[in-house]
Every structure is written in C-alpha cells, then in structure tokens.
Design a protein around this motif. Structure first.
Motif, PDB file in Angstrom:
ATOM      1  N   GLN A 235      -1.178 -15.269  -8.431  1.00  0.00           N
ATOM      2  CA  GLN A 235      -1.904 -14.415  -9.375  1.00  0.00           C
ATOM      3  C   GLN A 235      -0.906 -13.856 -10.382  1.00  0.00           C
ATOM      4  OE1 GLN A 235      -4.021 -11.418  -7.153  1.00  0.00           O
ATOM      5  NE2 GLN A 235      -4.697 -12.878  -5.602  1.00  0.00           N
ATOM      6  N   PRO A 236      -0.846 -14.414 -11.577  1.00  0.00           N
ATOM      7  CA  PRO A 236       0.134 -13.934 -12.563  1.00  0.00           C
ATOM      8  C   PRO A 236      -0.150 -12.489 -12.970  1.00  0.00           C
ATOM      9  CG  PRO A 236      -1.436 -15.432 -13.595  1.00  0.00           C
ATOM     10  CD  PRO A 236      -1.700 -15.487 -12.116  1.00  0.00           C
ATOM     11  N   LEU A 237       0.910 -11.766 -13.280  1.00  0.00           N
ATOM     12  CA  LEU A 237       0.793 -10.358 -13.647  1.00  0.00           C
ATOM     13  C   LEU A 237       1.537 -10.110 -14.948  1.00  0.00           C
ATOM     14  CD1 LEU A 237      -0.113  -7.475 -12.774  1.00  0.00           C
ATOM     15  CD2 LEU A 237       2.147  -7.224 -11.738  1.00  0.00           C
ATOM     16  N   LYS A 238       0.898  -9.384 -15.842  1.00  0.00           N
ATOM     17  CA  LYS A 238       1.515  -9.015 -17.104  1.00  0.00           C
ATOM     18  C   LYS A 238       1.875  -7.534 -17.061  1.00  0.00           C
ATOM     19  CE  LYS A 238      -1.220 -12.413 -19.700  1.00  0.00           C
ATOM     20  NZ  LYS A 238      -2.176 -12.614 -20.825  1.00  0.00           N
ATOM     21  N   GLY A 239       2.736  -7.138 -17.973  1.00  0.00           N
ATOM     22  CA  GLY A 239       3.130  -5.731 -18.034  1.00  0.00           C
ATOM     23  C   GLY A 239       4.614  -5.571 -17.781  1.00  0.00           C
ATOM     24  N   ASN A 240       5.168  -4.462 -18.273  1.00  0.00           N
ATOM     25  CA  ASN A 240       6.586  -4.198 -18.080  1.00  0.00           C
ATOM     26  C   ASN A 240       6.772  -2.957 -17.222  1.00  0.00           C
ATOM     27  OD1 ASN A 240       6.457  -1.831 -19.890  1.00  0.00           O
ATOM     28  ND2 ASN A 240       6.217  -3.357 -21.512  1.00  0.00           N
ATOM     29  N   LEU A 241       8.025  -2.720 -16.862  1.00  0.00           N
ATOM     30  CA  LEU A 241       8.348  -1.638 -15.948  1.00  0.00           C
ATOM     31  C   LEU A 241       7.947  -0.281 -16.517  1.00  0.00           C
ATOM     32  CD1 LEU A 241       9.704  -0.531 -13.397  1.00  0.00           C
ATOM     33  CD2 LEU A 241      11.892  -0.644 -14.608  1.00  0.00           C
ATOM     34  N   GLU A 242       8.209  -0.056 -17.786  1.00  0.00           N
ATOM     35  CA  GLU A 242       7.916   1.251 -18.391  1.00  0.00           C
ATOM     36  C   GLU A 242       6.422   1.547 -18.356  1.00  0.00           C
ATOM     37  OE1 GLU A 242       9.845  -1.058 -19.681  1.00  0.00           O
ATOM     38  OE2 GLU A 242      11.790  -0.074 -19.375  1.00  0.00           O
ATOM     39  N   ASP A 243       5.599   0.537 -18.631  1.00  0.00           N
ATOM     40  CA  ASP A 243       4.152   0.745 -18.586  1.00  0.00           C
ATOM     41  C   ASP A 243       3.686   1.105 -17.178  1.00  0.00           C
ATOM     42  OD1 ASP A 243       3.992   0.202 -21.271  1.00  0.00           O
ATOM     43  OD2 ASP A 243       3.496  -1.920 -20.993  1.00  0.00           O
ATOM     44  N   PHE A 244       4.230   0.425 -16.199  1.00  0.00           N
ATOM     45  CA  PHE A 244       3.838   0.702 -14.811  1.00  0.00           C
ATOM     46  C   PHE A 244       4.292   2.098 -14.378  1.00  0.00           C
ATOM     47  CE2 PHE A 244       4.051  -4.108 -14.230  1.00  0.00           C
ATOM     48  CZ  PHE A 244       2.677  -4.247 -14.377  1.00  0.00           C
ATOM     49  N   GLN A 245       5.478   2.509 -14.800  1.00  0.00           N
ATOM     50  CA  GLN A 245       5.954   3.850 -14.432  1.00  0.00           C
ATOM     51  C   GLN A 245       5.110   4.930 -15.088  1.00  0.00           C
ATOM     52  OE1 GLN A 245      10.151   3.591 -15.507  1.00  0.00           O
ATOM     53  NE2 GLN A 245      10.726   3.312 -13.365  1.00  0.00           N
ATOM     54  N   LEU A 246       4.730   4.714 -16.335  1.00  0.00           N
ATOM     55  CA  LEU A 246       3.869   5.681 -17.016  1.00  0.00           C
ATOM     56  C   LEU A 246       2.511   5.769 -16.329  1.00  0.00           C
ATOM     57  CD1 LEU A 246       3.347   7.619 -19.361  1.00  0.00           C
ATOM     58  CD2 LEU A 246       2.652   5.646 -20.742  1.00  0.00           C
ATOM     59  N   LYS A 247       1.977   4.620 -15.939  1.00  0.00           N
ATOM     60  CA  LYS A 247       0.684   4.623 -15.246  1.00  0.00           C
ATOM     61  C   LYS A 247       0.791   5.318 -13.893  1.00  0.00           C
ATOM     62  CE  LYS A 247      -1.868   0.982 -15.808  1.00  0.00           C
ATOM     63  NZ  LYS A 247      -3.104   1.532 -16.438  1.00  0.00           N
ATOM     64  N   ALA A 248       1.937   5.165 -13.224  1.00  0.00           N
ATOM     65  CA  ALA A 248       2.130   5.831 -11.934  1.00  0.00           C
ATOM     66  C   ALA A 248       2.126   7.343 -12.091  1.00  0.00           C
ATOM     67  CB  ALA A 248       3.435   5.361 -11.294  1.00  0.00           C
ATOM     68  N   LEU A 249       2.780   7.838 -13.155  1.00  0.00           N
ATOM     69  CA  LEU A 249       2.798   9.284 -13.387  1.00  0.00           C
ATOM     70  C   LEU A 249       1.402   9.823 -13.673  1.00  0.00           C
ATOM     71  CD1 LEU A 249       6.023   9.622 -15.578  1.00  0.00           C
ATOM     72  CD2 LEU A 249       5.768  10.012 -13.112  1.00  0.00           C
ATOM     73  N   GLN A 250       0.517   8.963 -14.128  1.00  0.00           N
ATOM     74  CA  GLN A 250      -0.851   9.383 -14.431  1.00  0.00           C
ATOM     75  C   GLN A 250      -1.791   9.238 -13.240  1.00  0.00           C
ATOM     76  OE1 GLN A 250      -1.761   6.790 -17.697  1.00  0.00           O
ATOM     77  NE2 GLN A 250      -0.643   8.014 -19.212  1.00  0.00           N
ATOM     78  N   ASN A 251      -1.450   8.337 -12.291  1.00  0.00           N
ATOM     79  CA  ASN A 251      -2.413   7.989 -11.248  1.00  0.00           C
ATOM     80  C   ASN A 251      -1.992   8.361  -9.835  1.00  0.00           C
ATOM     81  OD1 ASN A 251      -4.634   6.203 -12.644  1.00  0.00           O
ATOM     82  ND2 ASN A 251      -2.703   5.485 -13.477  1.00  0.00           N
ATOM     83  N   ARG A 252      -0.706   8.556  -9.588  1.00  0.00           N
ATOM     84  CA  ARG A 252      -0.278   8.772  -8.204  1.00  0.00           C
ATOM     85  C   ARG A 252      -0.863  10.064  -7.640  1.00  0.00           C
ATOM     86  NH1 ARG A 252       4.532   5.790  -6.090  1.00  0.00           N
ATOM     87  NH2 ARG A 252       4.865   7.612  -4.781  1.00  0.00           N
TER      88      ARG A 252
END
Length: 446
Positions: A259-276
């Motif tokens: 299952q290919p995944l798109k996105g970079n590290l910075e986007d994932f970290q920002l999303k984590a700060l919003q969702n964790r």
C-alpha cells in the motif's frame, strides 16, 4: 372427437404445469442450499471491521470507558450546595409530676402549666455560606478532569487500534504463508512423483530420489508451522475483538499487499500535534492543574455559618440570630495552595515531554516505514521473478540431466526462502504503516 382433443390439451397443460412446478421447487431448493452454505460459512472480517468490533466489545476498553461516567458523576458531586442543618431541643422536662417532686415550689401547679411556664424549647436552622464561589470552582475543576479523562480514554483506543491492526497483519501473513506452503508442497510433490517414476526407470539413482523425497519434509513442516501461526494469530485477535463477539471459526479478509503512502515527515508531525489524544490530554492536564490551584485559593477563604433560632423560655417566645466565621490565623490552606502551584509546573513539563514524544514517535515510525518500503521495493523490482525463473530453470535442467541434484535443491531452497522473506518484508511494511498511523493519531493518512 372434439371432447377427446380438449381432454388431451387439458392433460398436456396439467403435465406442463406439474413439470414447471417441479423445476421451480428444485431451483428454490438449490438457492436455499446455496444461501445456507454461505450463511454457515466462516465469518470473514476486514481490518476496519475488526477495529470497530474491538472498540465496541473489548472488555478492557469498556472498563476504561466507565472512567468517563465516573468523572461526570464527580461533576455532580462538585456542583452540590451545602445542606442546611435543622436542630431542635426541649429542656428541663420533669421526670414525673412537678407538684409531687417539689410541693413547696410547685404546689397546685399542673404538669401542663409547668411545661408551658418552666421549660425551654428551641428550634432553629443553620446554613454554611461558601465564600469565593467555591462551588463554581469545584465544578470547573471537575469538568477539566472529565475532559482530560475523555482524552485519556481516546488514547487507550489508539493503543487498542494498533494492537488489533498488528494482530490482523500477523494473521494475514500466516494466511499468505499457508498459501505459499500449500502451493510449494503441491508443486514439489509433483517433482517427487516424477522423480519416483524416473528412479523406477533407472534414470536417476536411489540416493537422488531419496534426497528429493526428504526435501518434501521441509515443505510439509512449513505448511504445519504456517497453520499454527494463523490459529494463534486469530485466537489472540479474537481476545481483543471481544471473545463473545465473533465465532470460533472466523477469518480475516482483505488484501495482503503493498500500500503506497504519500506525504513527508513534517506533514505527519504536524498532523500528530493536531490529532494525538495523549498530547491533548497533557494540555488538558495543565488546564486542570490551574483550575485546581484556583480552587485551593478560594478554599483558603473562610466560610460563614448563619443560624436562626426560635425559643420558648419560661412562657416567653423569643428569636435568636447567630453568625460565625473561623479566624484564619493559622490555617489559610497555604500548604495546598503551594502544592497545586507546583503541580501546574509539573503538568507543563509533562506537556512538553509528551509533545516531544509525539514528534519522536512519528519520526521513528516514518523512518521505519521508509526502510521497509525500500526492502519491499527491492523484492518487487525483480528479485521475486529471478528466484522463480532460477527455480524453473534448475528444475528443467535437472530433469534433462544438465545440473546436479544439489544444484536443483539449492535453487528450490532459494526460491522458497525468497518468497517467504518477501512476505515477511511485506508484513513488516504493513506493521510499520500501522505504527505510523498510531504515531500520527489517525488512520486517515494520504
């Protein structure tokens, strides 16, 4: 003659109707049997269905969810006002007739007259008036704790989701390994049968035939181990889903594929700060600590007790009004005020630690996924085809006598090891993907 013809037509119509009815009944029976076979087959669930079942039926999760209701009950308690105090007394009641006990003083006085003129009766009501809006502060502190509790429950759901997904992937890996072992076993069984035929015709030696037959043991062992791995994975997964929520013969459903995944590290970290949810709980912990500090401050303010009495003394009706307040000379709640002030600092430091942990979790999961992705791509770039082709060539060459038995068996082992390693690499990639979803705090990744 016409009557005979009409009779024949009616008989033919009846026979045709009977035949069509029989066909319809047979068709209905076949459809019912097919539906029954489908209904009695094993239940197959997807990964999303498994996660929802766990969130709804996992007993540990249901137990944790009750902490929300417990916190809401604490809000009710915090919002209660003090109860008023009702008191009454009747003093100097005679134990017998006053005239008989003391004739010189109460001669000729009836007991009723004595009760009216010589006793004292009091009835009154007192109430504690809380100063500093203590009730409002208690309620706000309780609400802040409830909000934090909801986030902590959500974080437990996040952990449960990852555990379910991990066991689901393990079950898929075992199922894929079973398919591989079954296919290899069937293919190599044909090789063994052909070798036996060649041995009987004298084309190969008995030693070569026995070596090929012994190799069959490895394929049979692989199949049995894969069966055991799947049974154990499904059993462990069932415990997380809620043991009673699925039948014993259930199975997993869904693609076991890249299952290919798109996105970079910075986007994932920002999303984590919003969702964790654990980060949100840490932030709410700071708010709860501050509200607890404000509550302790107002607790230091002394409350006033007011009281009103009605008294009947020696035939006279009277009213009394009292008020009291403690003098804050020694105890001003200074210890709890200081403690909660430090608790705010503690909560703030914990928030910073949780924030850093969230970013670290995302980075670790992202790097793990990136490496796993590269490994899977290596296999998919041609190594799987190379292993398959090498095995086919070695098998054909051995049958023609162009290569030795050891070369053929070595190619067979390399093919089996490559196929198994690819499935394990694919499972590692899918687990790394689930790890990233847990670290980010959402399953909706690009």
């Amino acid at each position: 003659m016409n009557s005979l013809k009409l009779l024949r037509e009616v008989r033919g119509t009846i026979q045709a109707g009977v035949f069509l009815g029989a066909v319809a009944c047979a068709l209905a029976w076949a459809l019912a049997s097919l539906a029954l076979g489908q209904a009695t087959g094993p239940t197959r669930i997807t990964i999303d269905e498994a996660i929802q079942m766990a969130l709804q039926h996992n007993h540990n999760m249901l137990a944790i969810m009750t902490t929300i209701q417990q916190a809401e009950a604490e809000e009710t308690t915090a919002n209660l006002r003090p109860n008023p105090t009702l008191f009454a007394d009747w003093e100097y009641l005679p134990l017998g007739s006053p005239a008989k006990q003391n004739p010189g003083l109460y001669s000729g006085q009836s007991t009723n007259d004595y009760l009216k003129n010589n006793t004292e009766g009091d009835i009154g009501l007192s109430y504690l008036i809380e100063r500093g809006k203590k009730r409002q502060h208690r309620l706000q502190a309780a609400k802040d704790i409830t909000a934090q509790t909801r986030s902590l429950v959500a974080d437990n759901e996040r952990g449960l989701t990852f555990n379910v997904a991990s066991l689901f992937v393990n079950a898929q890996l075992a199922e894929s390994t079973i398919e591989l072992a079954e296919r290899d076993l069937k293919s190599f069984q044909q090789t063994v049968d052909l070798s036996e035929l060649r041995y009987r015709k004298g084309a190969i030696s008995e030693d070569d035939y026995l070596k090929i037959k012994l190799q069959l043991l490895q394929f049979e062992t692989d199949y049995q181990q894969a069966e055991l791995a799947k049974v154990q994975a499904l059993s462990d997964l069932r415990q997380l889903l809620g043991y009673e929520s699925v039948s014993a013969d259930y199975d997993v459903d869904g693609p076991f594929d890249y299952q290919p995944l798109k996105g970079n590290l910075e986007d994932f970290q920002l999303k984590a700060l919003q969702n964790r949810p654990d980060l949100r709980a840490a932030q709410q912990g700071v708010t709860a600590a501050k509200s607890q500090y404000e509550l302790e401050r107002v607790i230091g303010k002394q409350d006033v007790t007011v009281q009103g009495n009605y008294s009947h003394v020696n035939g006279i009706n009277a009213a009394n009004f009292l008020g009291s307040i403690p003098l804050p000379i020694f105890n001003r709640n200074q210890g709890e005020i200081a403690r909660t002030r430090f608790a705010i600092t503690q909560a703030q430091e914990q928030e910073k630690a949780t924030n850093g942990q969230a970013l670290t979790d995302v980075r670790d999961a992202y790097e793990g996924l990136r490496v796993s992705d590269k490994v899977v791509q290596l296999y998919r770039s041609g190594y799987l085809d190379v292993a398959q082709k090498d095995r086919d060539i070695a098998e054909y060459a051995y049958q023609k006598g162009a290569v030795s038995l050891l070369d053929f068996l070595d190619a067979e082992r390399s093919y089996r090891a490559t196929q198994l390693a690819y499935r394990q690499a694919l499972a590692s990639y899918l687990l790394a993907l689930e790890q990233l979803k847990q670290a980010v705090g959402t399953r909706a990744l690009p």
